[in-house]
Design an enzyme around this catalytic site. Structure first.
Site, short mmCIF file in Angstrom:
data_model
loop_
_atom_site.label_atom_id
_atom_site.label_comp_id
_atom_site.label_asym_id
_atom_site.label_seq_id
_atom_site.Cartn_x
_atom_site.Cartn_y
_atom_site.Cartn_z
N PHE A 37 0.82 -1.21 0.00
CA PHE A 37 0.00 0.00 0.00
C PHE A 37 0.85 1.26 0.00
CE2 PHE A 37 0.11 1.64 4.43
CZ PHE A 37 0.82 0.63 5.06
N ALA A 158 9.79 -2.81 0.98
CA ALA A 158 8.43 -2.95 0.44
C ALA A 158 7.46 -2.42 1.49
CB ALA A 158 8.13 -4.41 0.15
N LYS A 159 6.54 -1.60 1.07
CA LYS A 159 5.53 -1.11 2.02
C LYS A 159 4.37 -2.12 2.00
CE LYS A 159 3.15 3.16 3.32
NZ LYS A 159 3.47 3.23 4.75
N SER A 160 4.66 -3.23 2.66
CA SER A 160 3.71 -4.34 2.70
C SER A 160 2.88 -4.25 3.97
CB SER A 160 4.50 -5.65 2.70
OG SER A 160 3.77 -6.67 3.33
N TYR A 164 3.31 -4.10 9.00
CA TYR A 164 2.61 -3.29 10.00
C TYR A 164 2.07 -4.11 11.16
CZ TYR A 164 3.88 0.48 7.12
OH TYR A 164 4.67 1.38 6.46
#
Ligand SMILES: Cc1ncc(COP(=O)(O)O)c(C=O)c1O
Length: 320
Positions: A37, A158-160, A164
């Protein structure tokens, strides 16, 4: 701030009402965190709404998807145009922008490949992430007992959504212990970043930030702040920093799309400098807000006006 539950969401090329933007509980992403995202901001400027570095955010989105072998059915330009059109459709002057590429509904083996790659774009009004006072006075933070992901596990670049889970542990622990935020170390014990922010430290006039190899997200605000700081005449060094750097720093601050530039006034109840926002943080913060609000000329081309746009493939998938 809770959602108002109104407006349109873009899902796989269609505009749907907020309340109808749902997915099946058996979607792969729900079980295995198979999504990437972005988080970007649109600012209200004197010449109308403008997105801050939306091109860089969309590039990182596509890069994050690539790391996870997800081919987005929509290219970067189509998604960028769709965001611009969505801002106009929802009549936002300023908003937070959340693009999401996720593995959808097909089957629930760990192997995600049989599942479709779906895309959603959503917007909402999101003001200051911390309180307004925090922007001026600074946050009280702690070093988290949770480390950031080790190299070669879930990739930090990676903004996976999977990353989070770690961020939530850092954030919940900080709040439970009476702090506004946590700073995580990497698995070697060096400074990494906050739950959703990059970290900067100032000592004797020099600005330091942990390098990409210390399990940090390659932040777009981080990059903007490095550029702004150098343009203001400060020396900026990207280097590995031990934990104790924080206890002898003159200034410490967080940066990120959500938090913008937010000072830190104490770490583990140890005062940072004089225990309030320092002058270098303030100078960078001031310049940053002037740029994002369009109050000074933008020599970087970072502020991108929102216009109705149509690409050849707009709204249509490359192959679905
Ligand atoms: C873990 C993490 N680090 C850093 C950042 C800051 O990145 P950016 O400035 O690109 O928003 C974010 C926010 O996206 C984040 O979630």
């Amino acid at each position: 701030m809770a959602f108002t539950g109104t407006g349109k969401i873009w899902m796989n090329g269609s505009l749907v009402d907020w309340k109808d933007a749902t997915i099946h509980v058996a979607s792969h992403v729900v079980h295995y965190g198979s999504a990437v995202f972005e988080g970007a901001r649109c600012y209200d400027t004197a010449t109308g709404p403008a997105c801050f570095r939306l091109d860089a955010h969309m590039k990182r989105l596509i890069d994050s998807a690539r790391i996870y072998r997800m081919e987005s059915p929509y290219d970067q330009q189509t998604l960028t145009d769709a965001v611009n059109n969505l801002i106009l459709t929802n009549k936002f002057k300023a908003c937070y922008i959340r693009p999401l590429i996720y593995r959808g509904y097909d089957s629930l083996g760990v192997n995600p490949i049989p599942c479709p790659v779906d895309v959603a774009l959503m917007l909402w009004e999101w003001g200051a992430y911390f309180t307004k006072e925090a922007i001026e006075e600074g946050l009280d933070v702690k070093i988290s007992t949770w480390a950031r992901n080790a190299p070669n596990t879930t990739p930090a670049m990676a903004k996976s959504v999977a990353n989070y889970a770690n961020a939530q542990l850092i954030k919940m622990e900080a709040i439970a212990d009476g702090y506004a935020e946590g700073i995580a170390l990497d698995t070697q014990g060096n400074l990494s970043e906050g739950s959703g922010q990059n970290l900067f430290v100032v000592r004797e006039g020099v600005i330091y930030t942990p390098p990409i190899g210390n399990s940090v997200l390659w932040g777009i605000t981080r990059d903007s702040v490095i550029t702004i700081a150098r343009d203001l005449g400060f020396e900026v060094r990207e280097q590995t920093l031990p934990r104790e750097t924080l206890y002898i720093a003159d200034e410490v601050f967080f940066v990120g799309t959500a938090v913008e530039v937010t000072p830190i006034r104490s770490v583990d109840r140890v005062k940072v400098g004089k225990g309030r926002r320092g002058p270098i943080t303030e100078a960078i913060q001031q310049r940053f807000f002037q740029v994002v609000k369009g109050e000074v000329p933008d020599p970087y081309g970072w502020l991108q006006p929102v216009n109705a746009r149509q690409t050849a493939t707009s709204g249509a998938a490359k192959s679905r």
